[in-house]
Design a protein around this motif. Structure first.
Motif, short mmCIF file in Angstrom:
data_model
loop_
_atom_site.label_atom_id
_atom_site.label_comp_id
_atom_site.label_asym_id
_atom_site.label_seq_id
_atom_site.Cartn_x
_atom_site.Cartn_y
_atom_site.Cartn_z
N ALA A 108 0.82 -1.22 0.00
CA ALA A 108 0.00 0.00 0.00
C ALA A 108 0.84 1.26 0.00
N PHE A 109 2.07 1.17 0.51
CA PHE A 109 2.92 2.34 0.60
C PHE A 109 3.88 2.44 -0.59
N LEU A 110 3.68 1.57 -1.57
CA LEU A 110 4.46 1.63 -2.80
C LEU A 110 3.64 2.15 -3.97
N MET B 132 10.26 6.15 3.36
CA MET B 132 10.57 7.47 3.89
C MET B 132 9.90 8.55 3.03
N PRO B 133 8.69 9.00 3.41
CA PRO B 133 8.03 10.09 2.68
C PRO B 133 8.61 11.44 3.14
N ALA B 134 9.72 11.83 2.55
CA ALA B 134 10.51 12.95 3.06
C ALA B 134 9.85 14.30 2.79
N SER B 135 10.05 15.23 3.72
CA SER B 135 9.65 16.62 3.52
C SER B 135 10.76 17.51 4.07
N ASP B 136 10.63 18.82 3.86
CA ASP B 136 11.69 19.72 4.31
C ASP B 136 11.49 20.19 5.75
N SER B 137 10.45 19.69 6.44
CA SER B 137 10.21 20.11 7.82
C SER B 137 10.12 18.96 8.80
N LEU C 67 8.97 4.83 8.09
CA LEU C 67 8.08 3.68 8.26
C LEU C 67 8.84 2.39 8.01
N GLN C 68 8.66 1.44 8.92
CA GLN C 68 9.21 0.10 8.70
C GLN C 68 8.09 -0.92 8.85
N PHE C 69 8.16 -1.94 8.01
CA PHE C 69 7.15 -3.00 7.99
C PHE C 69 7.87 -4.31 8.29
N SER D 95 8.18 6.27 12.87
CA SER D 95 9.05 7.16 13.63
C SER D 95 9.18 8.48 12.89
N TRP D 96 9.66 9.51 13.60
CA TRP D 96 9.85 10.83 13.00
C TRP D 96 11.23 11.37 13.34
N ILE D 97 11.85 12.01 12.36
CA ILE D 97 13.07 12.79 12.59
C ILE D 97 12.84 14.19 12.02
N ALA D 98 13.54 15.19 12.58
CA ALA D 98 13.26 16.57 12.16
C ALA D 98 14.43 17.47 12.49
N PRO D 99 14.52 18.62 11.80
CA PRO D 99 15.58 19.58 12.11
C PRO D 99 15.26 20.39 13.37
N ASP D 100 16.31 20.76 14.10
CA ASP D 100 16.19 21.69 15.24
C ASP D 100 15.16 21.24 16.27
#
Length: 406
Positions: free
Chosen positions: A213-215, A291-296, A301-303, A316-321
Protein backbone atom coordinates in the motif's frame (compact mmCIF):
# COMPACT_ATOMS: atom_id res chain seq x y z
CA UNK A 1 18.87 10.72 -12.50
CA UNK A 2 18.91 12.26 -9.02
CA UNK A 3 15.85 14.31 -8.13
CA UNK A 4 17.89 17.26 -6.89
CA UNK A 5 19.57 17.39 -10.31
CA UNK A 6 16.31 17.38 -12.27
CA UNK A 7 15.17 20.72 -13.60
CA UNK A 8 11.86 21.86 -12.14
CA UNK A 9 10.50 22.28 -15.65
CA UNK A 10 11.39 18.68 -16.54
CA UNK A 11 9.59 17.39 -13.46
CA UNK A 12 6.53 19.49 -14.33
CA UNK A 13 6.59 18.14 -17.89
CA UNK A 14 6.80 14.56 -16.63
CA UNK A 15 3.88 15.08 -14.25
CA UNK A 16 1.84 16.69 -17.03
CA UNK A 17 2.58 13.72 -19.27
CA UNK A 18 1.41 11.34 -16.56
CA UNK A 19 -1.82 13.31 -16.06
CA UNK A 20 -2.60 13.35 -19.76
CA UNK A 21 -1.63 9.86 -20.91
CA UNK A 22 -4.38 7.49 -22.10
CA UNK A 23 -2.37 4.30 -21.52
CA UNK A 24 1.00 3.20 -20.16
CA UNK A 25 4.01 4.30 -22.24
CA UNK A 26 4.40 2.20 -25.37
CA UNK A 27 7.76 0.83 -24.28
CA UNK A 28 6.56 -0.25 -20.83
CA UNK A 29 6.50 -4.06 -20.54
CA UNK A 30 3.45 -6.11 -19.71
CA UNK A 31 3.43 -7.10 -16.03
CA UNK A 32 2.48 -10.77 -15.53
CA UNK A 33 0.33 -11.61 -12.52
CA UNK A 34 2.05 -11.95 -9.15
CA UNK A 35 1.32 -15.53 -7.99
CA UNK A 36 -0.96 -15.58 -4.95
CA UNK A 37 1.16 -18.17 -3.18
CA UNK A 38 3.85 -15.57 -2.54
CA UNK A 39 1.57 -14.13 0.16
CA UNK A 40 0.26 -17.30 1.80
CA UNK A 41 2.37 -20.35 0.97
CA UNK A 42 4.37 -21.35 4.05
CA UNK A 43 7.25 -22.88 2.11
CA UNK A 44 7.67 -19.76 0.01
CA UNK A 45 7.46 -17.49 3.06
CA UNK A 46 10.16 -19.56 4.77
CA UNK A 47 12.34 -19.15 1.69
CA UNK A 48 11.66 -15.41 1.74
CA UNK A 49 12.64 -15.12 5.39
CA UNK A 50 15.83 -17.14 5.10
CA UNK A 51 17.13 -15.79 1.80
CA UNK A 52 15.94 -12.18 1.93
CA UNK A 53 14.97 -10.88 5.39
CA UNK A 54 17.92 -12.51 7.12
CA UNK A 55 20.35 -10.98 4.60
CA UNK A 56 18.94 -7.47 4.12
CA UNK A 57 19.98 -4.05 5.39
CA UNK A 58 17.33 -3.23 8.00
CA UNK A 59 16.74 -0.05 9.98
CA UNK A 60 17.59 -0.46 13.66
CA UNK A 61 17.33 3.02 15.17
CA UNK A 62 18.76 6.53 15.46
CA UNK A 63 21.96 7.76 17.06
CA UNK A 64 19.90 9.95 19.42
CA UNK A 65 18.96 6.68 21.13
CA UNK A 66 22.66 6.34 22.02
CA UNK A 67 23.46 9.73 23.59
CA UNK A 68 26.62 8.70 25.51
CA UNK A 69 29.44 6.15 25.40
CA UNK A 70 27.94 3.11 27.10
CA UNK A 71 24.40 3.80 25.86
CA UNK A 72 22.66 0.84 24.28
CA UNK A 73 19.28 -0.33 23.07
CA UNK A 74 17.86 -3.69 22.06
CA UNK A 75 15.99 -4.32 18.83
CA UNK A 76 14.03 -7.47 18.08
CA UNK A 77 12.28 -6.26 14.92
CA UNK A 78 14.68 -8.14 12.64
CA UNK A 79 13.63 -11.44 14.21
CA UNK A 80 16.85 -11.72 16.23
CA UNK A 81 17.69 -9.93 19.50
CA UNK A 82 20.37 -7.43 18.47
CA UNK A 83 22.16 -5.13 20.89
CA UNK A 84 23.08 -1.71 19.47
CA UNK A 85 25.73 0.06 21.56
CA UNK A 86 27.89 3.18 21.50
CA UNK A 87 31.33 2.07 22.65
CA UNK A 88 33.84 4.10 24.66
CA UNK A 89 35.34 5.63 21.51
CA UNK A 90 31.89 6.81 20.42
CA UNK A 91 31.48 4.29 17.60
CA UNK A 92 28.17 2.50 17.09
CA UNK A 93 28.40 -1.29 17.06
CA UNK A 94 25.92 -4.16 17.02
CA UNK A 95 26.05 -7.65 18.57
CA UNK A 96 23.66 -10.50 19.06
CA UNK A 97 22.27 -10.30 22.59
CA UNK A 98 23.66 -13.77 23.24
CA UNK A 99 26.22 -14.76 25.85
CA UNK A 100 28.93 -17.05 24.44
CA UNK A 101 28.65 -19.45 27.38
CA UNK A 102 25.16 -20.93 27.16
CA UNK A 103 23.27 -18.43 25.08
CA UNK A 104 21.55 -16.39 27.78
CA UNK A 105 20.73 -12.73 27.06
CA UNK A 106 23.17 -10.06 28.19
CA UNK A 107 20.42 -7.47 28.67
CA UNK A 108 16.72 -7.89 29.31
CA UNK A 109 15.60 -4.24 29.26
CA UNK A 110 14.87 -2.33 26.05
CA UNK A 111 17.55 0.32 26.63
CA UNK A 112 20.12 1.44 29.16
CA UNK A 113 23.64 2.65 29.84
CA UNK A 114 26.56 0.69 31.26
CA UNK A 115 30.34 0.28 31.18
CA UNK A 116 30.05 -3.27 29.88
CA UNK A 117 27.75 -6.29 29.87
CA UNK A 118 27.43 -9.07 32.45
CA UNK A 119 25.33 -12.13 31.69
CA UNK A 120 22.74 -12.56 34.43
CA UNK A 121 22.85 -16.35 34.18
CA UNK A 122 26.48 -17.20 35.01
CA UNK A 123 28.23 -13.85 35.21
CA UNK A 124 30.35 -13.84 32.05
CA UNK A 125 31.50 -10.24 31.45
CA UNK A 126 32.08 -8.36 28.20
CA UNK A 127 33.33 -4.91 27.22
CA UNK A 128 31.23 -2.46 25.20
CA UNK A 129 33.31 -3.63 22.23
CA UNK A 130 32.09 -7.20 22.79
CA UNK A 131 35.33 -8.67 24.20
CA UNK A 132 35.08 -11.33 26.89
CA UNK A 133 36.96 -10.11 30.00
CA UNK A 134 35.97 -12.39 32.89
CA UNK A 135 34.24 -15.68 33.67
CA UNK A 136 33.19 -17.00 37.04
CA UNK A 137 35.26 -19.96 38.34
CA UNK A 138 37.77 -19.71 35.54
CA UNK A 139 39.74 -22.60 37.09
CA UNK A 140 37.04 -25.02 35.96
CA UNK A 141 37.40 -24.13 32.26
CA UNK A 142 40.26 -25.93 30.55
CA UNK A 143 42.10 -23.92 27.87
CA UNK A 144 39.33 -21.37 27.51
CA UNK A 145 40.50 -18.89 24.87
CA UNK A 146 38.90 -15.53 25.69
CA UNK A 147 39.85 -14.19 22.24
CA UNK A 148 37.58 -16.77 20.63
CA UNK A 149 34.60 -16.01 22.89
CA UNK A 150 33.76 -12.41 21.97
CA UNK A 151 30.17 -11.47 21.32
CA UNK A 152 29.08 -12.28 17.78
CA UNK A 153 28.99 -9.00 15.82
CA UNK A 154 26.26 -7.92 13.42
CA UNK A 155 27.05 -5.73 10.43
CA UNK A 156 26.17 -2.17 11.47
CA UNK A 157 26.44 0.91 9.24
CA UNK A 158 24.88 4.34 9.10
CA UNK A 159 22.96 6.54 6.69
CA UNK A 160 23.46 9.90 8.37
CA UNK A 161 22.14 9.37 11.90
CA UNK A 162 20.09 6.35 10.84
CA UNK A 163 21.49 2.99 11.99
CA UNK A 164 21.08 -0.08 9.78
CA UNK A 165 22.05 -3.68 10.53
CA UNK A 166 22.54 -6.72 8.34
CA UNK A 167 22.94 -10.30 9.58
CA UNK A 168 24.83 -11.24 6.42
CA UNK A 169 28.52 -10.72 7.17
CA UNK A 170 29.25 -10.70 3.41
CA UNK A 171 26.65 -8.08 2.53
CA UNK A 172 27.52 -5.20 0.22
CA UNK A 173 28.32 -1.99 2.17
CA UNK A 174 25.18 0.00 2.89
CA UNK A 175 26.07 3.11 0.87
CA UNK A 176 27.12 1.02 -2.14
CA UNK A 177 23.92 -0.95 -1.78
CA UNK A 178 21.79 2.22 -1.88
CA UNK A 179 23.40 3.20 -5.16
CA UNK A 180 21.94 6.31 -6.86
CA UNK A 181 19.59 6.96 -3.95
CA UNK A 182 22.47 7.68 -1.58
CA UNK A 183 23.54 10.86 -3.35
CA UNK A 184 20.00 12.16 -3.59
CA UNK A 185 19.42 11.69 0.14
CA UNK A 186 22.34 14.01 0.94
CA UNK A 187 20.04 17.02 0.58
CA UNK A 188 18.02 15.93 3.64
CA UNK A 189 21.00 16.36 5.99
CA UNK A 190 20.21 13.07 7.71
CA UNK A 191 23.28 13.42 9.92
CA UNK A 192 21.75 16.48 11.61
CA UNK A 193 18.10 15.48 12.07
CA UNK A 194 16.92 14.66 15.57
CA UNK A 195 14.77 11.78 16.82
CA UNK A 196 11.24 13.02 17.59
CA UNK A 197 8.86 10.11 18.15
CA UNK A 198 8.28 6.40 17.48
CA UNK A 199 5.14 4.27 17.69
CA UNK A 200 4.37 0.65 16.81
CA UNK A 201 1.22 -1.00 15.49
CA UNK A 202 0.64 -4.76 15.40
CA UNK A 203 -1.55 -5.81 12.49
CA UNK A 204 -3.11 -9.15 11.56
CA UNK A 205 -1.83 -9.55 8.02
CA UNK A 206 1.19 -10.67 6.04
CA UNK A 207 3.77 -7.88 5.94
CA UNK A 208 3.58 -7.48 2.15
CA UNK A 209 -0.09 -6.54 2.28
CA UNK A 210 0.69 -3.29 4.09
CA UNK A 211 4.04 -2.67 2.43
CA UNK A 212 2.35 -2.84 -0.98
CA UNK A 213 0.00 0.00 0.00
CA UNK A 214 2.92 2.34 0.60
CA UNK A 215 4.46 1.63 -2.80
CA UNK A 216 1.56 3.10 -4.79
CA UNK A 217 -1.08 5.84 -4.71
CA UNK A 218 -3.66 3.91 -6.72
CA UNK A 219 -5.68 3.38 -3.53
CA UNK A 220 -5.99 7.05 -2.49
CA UNK A 221 -9.52 7.61 -3.81
CA UNK A 222 -10.84 4.58 -1.96
CA UNK A 223 -9.01 4.67 1.38
CA UNK A 224 -8.00 8.32 1.84
CA UNK A 225 -10.97 10.23 0.41
CA UNK A 226 -11.11 12.72 3.28
CA UNK A 227 -7.38 13.04 3.90
CA UNK A 228 -4.53 12.52 1.42
CA UNK A 229 -6.72 12.44 -1.70
CA UNK A 230 -7.87 15.98 -0.97
CA UNK A 231 -4.43 17.44 -1.75
CA UNK A 232 -2.48 14.80 -3.74
CA UNK A 233 -2.97 14.29 -7.47
CA UNK A 234 -2.27 10.60 -7.98
CA UNK A 235 -2.67 10.92 -11.76
CA UNK A 236 0.51 12.99 -12.00
CA UNK A 237 2.63 10.56 -9.96
CA UNK A 238 5.81 9.21 -11.49
CA UNK A 239 8.21 6.51 -10.34
CA UNK A 240 11.94 5.89 -10.48
CA UNK A 241 13.13 2.30 -10.13
CA UNK A 242 16.68 1.83 -8.86
CA UNK A 243 18.94 -1.26 -8.58
CA UNK A 244 18.64 -3.63 -5.60
CA UNK A 245 14.87 -3.11 -5.35
CA UNK A 246 15.00 0.52 -4.18
CA UNK A 247 12.64 3.09 -5.67
CA UNK A 248 11.19 6.59 -5.48
CA UNK A 249 7.67 7.90 -6.01
CA UNK A 250 6.97 11.60 -6.67
CA UNK A 251 3.36 12.79 -6.45
CA UNK A 252 2.33 16.39 -7.14
CA UNK A 253 -0.09 18.42 -5.07
CA UNK A 254 -3.44 19.16 -6.64
CA UNK A 255 -2.63 22.88 -6.38
CA UNK A 256 0.99 23.99 -6.97
CA UNK A 257 0.70 26.58 -4.19
CA UNK A 258 -0.67 24.14 -1.59
CA UNK A 259 1.33 23.74 1.62
CA UNK A 260 0.62 21.37 4.48
CA UNK A 261 -0.88 23.62 7.19
CA UNK A 262 0.47 21.26 9.83
CA UNK A 263 4.05 22.23 8.91
CA UNK A 264 3.62 26.01 9.03
CA UNK A 265 5.99 27.49 11.61
CA UNK A 266 8.19 24.39 11.79
CA UNK A 267 11.95 24.62 11.13
CA UNK A 268 13.04 23.68 7.61
CA UNK A 269 15.95 21.69 6.25
CA UNK A 270 17.60 24.44 4.19
CA UNK A 271 19.40 22.09 1.82
CA UNK A 272 16.22 20.42 0.50
CA UNK A 273 15.82 21.34 -3.16
CA UNK A 274 12.78 22.84 -4.85
CA UNK A 275 11.20 19.72 -6.33
CA UNK A 276 10.90 17.62 -3.13
CA UNK A 277 10.10 20.74 -1.08
CA UNK A 278 7.07 21.53 -3.25
CA UNK A 279 5.84 18.04 -4.04
CA UNK A 280 5.43 14.73 -2.20
CA UNK A 281 8.34 12.35 -2.53
CA UNK A 282 8.55 8.89 -0.97
CA UNK A 283 11.71 6.77 -0.95
CA UNK A 284 11.78 3.02 -0.49
CA UNK A 285 14.91 1.29 0.80
CA UNK A 286 14.46 -2.40 0.09
CA UNK A 287 12.86 -4.35 1.61
CA UNK A 288 10.80 -2.58 4.27
CA UNK A 289 11.86 1.04 4.85
CA UNK A 290 9.62 3.81 3.48
CA UNK A 291 10.57 7.47 3.89
CA UNK A 292 8.03 10.09 2.68
CA UNK A 293 10.51 12.95 3.06
CA UNK A 294 9.65 16.62 3.52
CA UNK A 295 11.69 19.72 4.31
CA UNK A 296 10.21 20.11 7.82
CA UNK A 297 10.33 16.57 9.19
CA UNK A 298 10.52 13.03 7.89
CA UNK A 299 8.43 10.01 8.88
CA UNK A 300 10.29 6.71 8.83
CA UNK A 301 8.08 3.68 8.26
CA UNK A 302 9.21 0.10 8.70
CA UNK A 303 7.15 -3.00 7.99
CA UNK A 304 8.26 -6.07 9.95
CA UNK A 305 7.00 -9.66 9.60
CA UNK A 306 6.11 -11.12 12.99
CA UNK A 307 4.69 -14.35 11.52
CA UNK A 308 3.36 -15.51 8.17
CA UNK A 309 0.03 -13.81 8.91
CA UNK A 310 0.96 -10.90 11.19
CA UNK A 311 3.24 -7.90 11.02
CA UNK A 312 4.31 -4.81 12.91
CA UNK A 313 4.38 -1.30 11.50
CA UNK A 314 6.81 1.11 13.20
CA UNK A 315 6.27 4.81 12.51
CA UNK A 316 9.05 7.16 13.63
CA UNK A 317 9.85 10.83 13.00
CA UNK A 318 13.07 12.79 12.59
CA UNK A 319 13.26 16.57 12.16
CA UNK A 320 15.58 19.58 12.11
CA UNK A 321 16.19 21.69 15.24
CA UNK A 322 14.08 19.44 17.46
CA UNK A 323 14.59 19.86 21.20
CA UNK A 324 13.40 16.72 23.02
CA UNK A 325 13.41 18.61 26.32
CA UNK A 326 11.20 21.36 24.94
CA UNK A 327 9.34 19.98 21.90
CA UNK A 328 7.21 22.22 19.74
CA UNK A 329 3.47 21.83 20.51
CA UNK A 330 2.96 21.59 16.74
CA UNK A 331 4.33 18.06 16.82
CA UNK A 332 1.38 16.61 18.72
CA UNK A 333 -1.04 17.81 16.04
CA UNK A 334 1.21 16.73 13.19
CA UNK A 335 1.77 13.22 14.52
CA UNK A 336 -1.92 12.78 15.33
CA UNK A 337 -2.83 13.79 11.76
CA UNK A 338 -0.25 11.36 10.41
CA UNK A 339 -1.57 8.59 12.64
CA UNK A 340 -5.08 9.18 11.33
CA UNK A 341 -3.84 8.61 7.78
CA UNK A 342 -1.89 5.55 8.89
CA UNK A 343 -4.96 4.02 10.50
CA UNK A 344 -6.83 4.42 7.22
CA UNK A 345 -4.23 2.13 5.63
CA UNK A 346 -4.34 -0.36 8.50
CA UNK A 347 -8.11 -0.63 8.87
CA UNK A 348 -8.84 -3.38 6.32
CA UNK A 349 -5.61 -5.34 6.59
CA UNK A 350 -6.92 -8.29 8.67
CA UNK A 351 -9.89 -8.69 6.32
CA UNK A 352 -7.55 -8.61 3.31
CA UNK A 353 -5.49 -11.35 4.94
CA UNK A 354 -8.63 -13.44 5.38
CA UNK A 355 -9.54 -12.95 1.72
CA UNK A 356 -6.05 -13.80 0.50
CA UNK A 357 -6.21 -17.12 2.34
CA UNK A 358 -9.34 -18.12 0.43
CA UNK A 359 -9.44 -20.09 -2.83
CA UNK A 360 -10.61 -16.89 -4.50
CA UNK A 361 -7.14 -15.37 -4.43
CA UNK A 362 -5.00 -16.75 -7.22
CA UNK A 363 -2.78 -13.83 -8.10
CA UNK A 364 -2.43 -10.09 -8.56
CA UNK A 365 -2.73 -8.29 -11.92
CA UNK A 366 -0.72 -5.11 -11.32
CA UNK A 367 -1.13 -1.94 -13.36
CA UNK A 368 1.41 0.65 -14.49
CA UNK A 369 0.84 2.74 -11.34
CA UNK A 370 1.70 -0.30 -9.22
CA UNK A 371 5.05 -1.07 -10.87
CA UNK A 372 7.00 -0.47 -7.65
CA UNK A 373 5.26 -3.56 -6.21
CA UNK A 374 6.35 -5.65 -9.18
CA UNK A 375 9.88 -4.24 -8.82
CA UNK A 376 9.82 -5.36 -5.17
CA UNK A 377 8.89 -8.93 -6.15
CA UNK A 378 11.48 -9.13 -8.92
CA UNK A 379 14.15 -8.18 -6.40
CA UNK A 380 12.87 -10.78 -3.93
CA UNK A 381 13.37 -13.53 -6.52
CA UNK A 382 16.88 -12.27 -7.30
CA UNK A 383 17.79 -12.36 -3.62
CA UNK A 384 16.34 -15.83 -3.15
CA UNK A 385 18.04 -16.97 -6.35
CA UNK A 386 16.10 -17.19 -9.62
CA UNK A 387 16.71 -20.93 -9.89
CA UNK A 388 15.70 -21.47 -6.26
CA UNK A 389 12.18 -20.02 -6.51
CA UNK A 390 9.58 -22.72 -7.23
CA UNK A 391 8.32 -22.28 -10.82
CA UNK A 392 4.71 -21.79 -9.69
CA UNK A 393 5.76 -18.91 -7.40
CA UNK A 394 8.26 -17.21 -9.70
CA UNK A 395 7.80 -13.74 -11.20
CA UNK A 396 9.11 -12.97 -14.65
CA UNK A 397 12.00 -10.48 -14.76
CA UNK A 398 10.60 -7.82 -17.10
CA UNK A 399 11.52 -4.43 -15.61
CA UNK A 400 15.29 -4.52 -16.19
CA UNK A 401 15.12 -1.85 -18.91
CA UNK A 402 13.14 0.45 -16.59
CA UNK A 403 15.75 0.53 -13.81
CA UNK A 404 17.83 3.74 -13.52
CA UNK A 405 21.41 2.78 -12.66
CA UNK A 406 23.07 6.19 -12.38
Amino acid sequence: MELNALATAKVADTMEFERGRKAPPEDFPHLPDIPGGRYVDKDFLTLERERMWNRAWLFAGHTDQLPNPGSWFLTRNTGSPILIVRDLSGEVQAFYNTCQHRGAPLVTADAGESRGFVCGYHGWSYTLEGKLTAVRDKRDFVDLDFACRSLVPVRCERLGNLIFVNEDAEAQPLMDHLGPMAGELDQYALDSLRWVDSRSYDVGCNVKILLDAFLEVYHLKSIHQNTVDRFLDHRGMFVTLWPNGHSRMLTPNRRPDWRDPGTIGMPKIPSVTEVPANNNVSYHIYPNFVMPASDSGIPLLQFWPTSDTTCRVVSSWIAPDHDPENPSPLWETRINNWERILYEDLQFAPQIQESLESKGFRGMPLNYQERRIYHWHEELDRRIGLNQVPPEARVEQVLHDCVVRE
